[in-house]
Design a protein around this motif. Structure first.
Motif, PDB file in Angstrom:
ATOM      1  N   UNK A  37       0.830  -1.205   0.000  1.00  0.00           N
ATOM      2  CA  UNK A  37       0.000   0.000   0.000  1.00  0.00           C
ATOM      3  C   UNK A  37       0.862   1.251   0.000  1.00  0.00           C
ATOM      4  N   UNK A  38       1.895   1.270   0.841  1.00  0.00           N
ATOM      5  CA  UNK A  38       2.767   2.443   0.914  1.00  0.00           C
ATOM      6  C   UNK A  38       3.580   2.621  -0.368  1.00  0.00           C
ATOM      7  N   UNK A  39       4.238   1.548  -0.798  1.00  0.00           N
ATOM      8  CA  UNK A  39       5.128   1.657  -1.956  1.00  0.00           C
ATOM      9  C   UNK A  39       4.337   1.822  -3.248  1.00  0.00           C
ATOM     10  N   UNK A  40       3.347   0.935  -3.446  1.00  0.00           N
ATOM     11  CA  UNK A  40       2.542   1.013  -4.661  1.00  0.00           C
ATOM     12  C   UNK A  40       1.745   2.300  -4.744  1.00  0.00           C
ATOM     13  N   UNK A  41       1.175   2.709  -3.613  1.00  0.00           N
ATOM     14  CA  UNK A  41       0.394   3.949  -3.605  1.00  0.00           C
ATOM     15  C   UNK A  41       1.251   5.160  -3.905  1.00  0.00           C
ATOM     16  N   UNK A  42       2.454   5.213  -3.317  1.00  0.00           N
ATOM     17  CA  UNK A  42       3.358   6.337  -3.576  1.00  0.00           C
ATOM     18  C   UNK A  42       3.811   6.338  -5.032  1.00  0.00           C
ATOM     19  N   UNK A  43       4.070   5.139  -5.589  1.00  0.00           N
ATOM     20  CA  UNK A  43       4.507   5.047  -6.993  1.00  0.00           C
ATOM     21  C   UNK A  43       3.400   5.524  -7.935  1.00  0.00           C
ATOM     22  N   UNK A  44       2.172   5.103  -7.671  1.00  0.00           N
ATOM     23  CA  UNK A  44       1.048   5.533  -8.499  1.00  0.00           C
ATOM     24  C   UNK A  44       0.841   7.040  -8.377  1.00  0.00           C
ATOM     25  N   UNK A  50       3.503  13.190 -12.470  1.00  0.00           N
ATOM     26  CA  UNK A  50       4.455  13.448 -13.558  1.00  0.00           C
ATOM     27  C   UNK A  50       3.875  13.263 -14.956  1.00  0.00           C
ATOM     28  N   UNK A  51       2.585  12.896 -15.064  1.00  0.00           N
ATOM     29  CA  UNK A  51       1.979  12.672 -16.380  1.00  0.00           C
ATOM     30  C   UNK A  51       0.596  13.302 -16.429  1.00  0.00           C
ATOM     31  N   UNK A  52       0.207  13.733 -17.638  1.00  0.00           N
ATOM     32  CA  UNK A  52      -1.164  14.219 -17.794  1.00  0.00           C
ATOM     33  C   UNK A  52      -2.091  13.036 -18.043  1.00  0.00           C
ATOM     34  N   UNK A  53      -3.393  13.309 -18.095  1.00  0.00           N
ATOM     35  CA  UNK A  53      -4.360  12.211 -18.172  1.00  0.00           C
ATOM     36  C   UNK A  53      -4.227  11.419 -19.463  1.00  0.00           C
ATOM     37  N   UNK A  54      -3.959  12.084 -20.583  1.00  0.00           N
ATOM     38  CA  UNK A  54      -3.813  11.353 -21.844  1.00  0.00           C
ATOM     39  C   UNK A  54      -2.616  10.414 -21.791  1.00  0.00           C
ATOM     40  N   UNK A  55      -1.534  10.857 -21.139  1.00  0.00           N
ATOM     41  CA  UNK A  55      -0.356   9.997 -21.011  1.00  0.00           C
ATOM     42  C   UNK A  55      -0.634   8.818 -20.086  1.00  0.00           C
ATOM     43  N   UNK A  56      -1.415   9.059 -19.036  1.00  0.00           N
ATOM     44  CA  UNK A  56      -1.778   7.969 -18.123  1.00  0.00           C
ATOM     45  C   UNK A  56      -2.583   6.902 -18.873  1.00  0.00           C
ATOM     46  N   UNK A  57      -3.575   7.343 -19.638  1.00  0.00           N
ATOM     47  CA  UNK A  57      -4.390   6.394 -20.409  1.00  0.00           C
ATOM     48  C   UNK A  57      -3.549   5.662 -21.440  1.00  0.00           C
ATOM     49  N   UNK A  60      -1.411   2.998 -19.624  1.00  0.00           N
ATOM     50  CA  UNK A  60      -2.219   1.848 -19.195  1.00  0.00           C
ATOM     51  C   UNK A  60      -2.587   0.970 -20.388  1.00  0.00           C
ATOM     52  N   UNK A  61      -2.883   1.598 -21.510  1.00  0.00           N
ATOM     53  CA  UNK A  61      -3.210   0.847 -22.718  1.00  0.00           C
ATOM     54  C   UNK A  61      -1.994   0.086 -23.233  1.00  0.00           C
ATOM     55  N   UNK A  62      -0.827   0.730 -23.181  1.00  0.00           N
ATOM     56  CA  UNK A  62       0.377   0.106 -23.725  1.00  0.00           C
ATOM     57  C   UNK A  62       0.897  -1.034 -22.866  1.00  0.00           C
ATOM     58  N   UNK A  63       0.483  -1.100 -21.606  1.00  0.00           N
ATOM     59  CA  UNK A  63       0.903  -2.233 -20.764  1.00  0.00           C
ATOM     60  C   UNK A  63       0.458  -3.552 -21.400  1.00  0.00           C
TER      61      UNK A  63
END
Length: 290
Positions: A37-44, A50-57, A60-63
């Motif tokens: 929770x601490x590590x994953x939450x901080x990473x997310x 560091x990214x805008x919403x289009x970059x986030x989407x 996630x799609x490219x994963x």
């Protein structure tokens, strides 16, 4: 499929080796939810900052590329060469008739025979824009090649943002693991009056944070970033093939030579053989005549 196999191998080797060496999973399983929770939450959270919403989407799609692999298969490269062959022959035989295909590719009888290519707006745009420009006498091969090169470099730079974002997250995870471990040590120091067996468990739980940060960085997220980059770069060969064929066409090479230039510039593991391509071109001509 190979991505799933890789993840399974990582978990089996790491935790299997730990258990084989006499380690106990109890303390890891007890601390894991809180540390994650601490590590994953901080990473997310850092990723969102560091990214805008289009970059986030986009990321996630490219994963999904980790598991799906490259979008373009060997058959798609063969179909692309067939499509370009039809368009080049039509451009030389009847330039006026070509306009209806380049102006409205969604309703083009030629493009509709290749639905996977038609679904890629950038590939269709490269083809139509270049052929349209040639019909307006913008046909200097060197200038057109430079324009296409810059366009594809910009597209590739944008497409690689996902891998860069994932790699940045991977680079930060070990430090976040240390943060979680320090918090665990602080918790342990507050119980310094407890017997050694309790302190040992508390210290072990704190070290799970360091382990988890490093494990996620180099075992999961880092390889994900590398895989996304590799797949993205391999898919870029599809657009590079378009450039090679259309530039060769502007040099006024024979149509079959233009297609052969494209075939030979296709990476070896996805390159159609000469005979395979010849058979596909014959079938394309038969469909066109029908």
């Amino acid at each position: 499929m190979i991505g799933i196999v890789g993840i399974v191998v990582i978990f089996v080797m790491v935790f299997g080796g730990y258990l084989a060496a006499g380690g106990k999973m109890g303390i890891i399983m007890k601390s894991l939810p809180f540390e994650f929770t601490m590590i994953g939450g901080a990473a997310v959270g850092a990723f969102l900052i560091s990214n805008d919403m289009s970059s986030v989407k986009h990321t996630l799609k490219d994963v999904g590329k980790v598991f799906k692999g490259p979008r373009w298969k060997p058959g798609d490269y063969r179909d692309l060469l067939c499509l370009l062959s039809e368009l080049i022959r039509l451009a030389r035989q009847n330039p006026v008739a070509l306009e209806e295909h380049t102006e409205d590719p969604e309703n083009s009888a030629i493009f509709m025979r290749y639905p996977r290519i038609l679904a890629d707006g950038e590939a269709v745009g490269l083809i139509c824009d270049t052929l349209r420009s040639a019909s307006m006498n913008y046909d200097d091969p060197h200038q057109v090649e430079e324009v296409l090169e810059k366009r594809m470099e910009a597209n590739l730079h944008h497409a690689l943002h996902s891998s860069h974002a994932l790699q940045t997250m991977a680079d930060g995870l070990p430090a976040l693991g240390i943060v979680a471990a320090v918090l665990g040590v602080i918790k342990t120091m507050a119980s310094i009056d407890q017997p050694p067996e309790i302190l040992g468990k508390l210290i072990g739980g704190a070290l799970v944070g360091t382990f988890l940060g490093v494990f996620l960085a180099y075992g999961i997220v880092g390889p994900f970033a590398a895989r996304v980059k590799m797949v993205t770069e391999e898919d870029s060969h599809f657009h590079q093939l378009i450039r090679e064929v259309l530039v060769a066409n502007l040099h006024n090479h024979a149509a079959n030579i233009c297609i052969e230039v494209g075939r030979q510039n296709t990476p070896g593991h996805i390159r159609p053989s000469f005979n395979e391509l010849e058979e596909a071109l014959k079938q394309a001509k038969t469909k066109e005549a029908a």
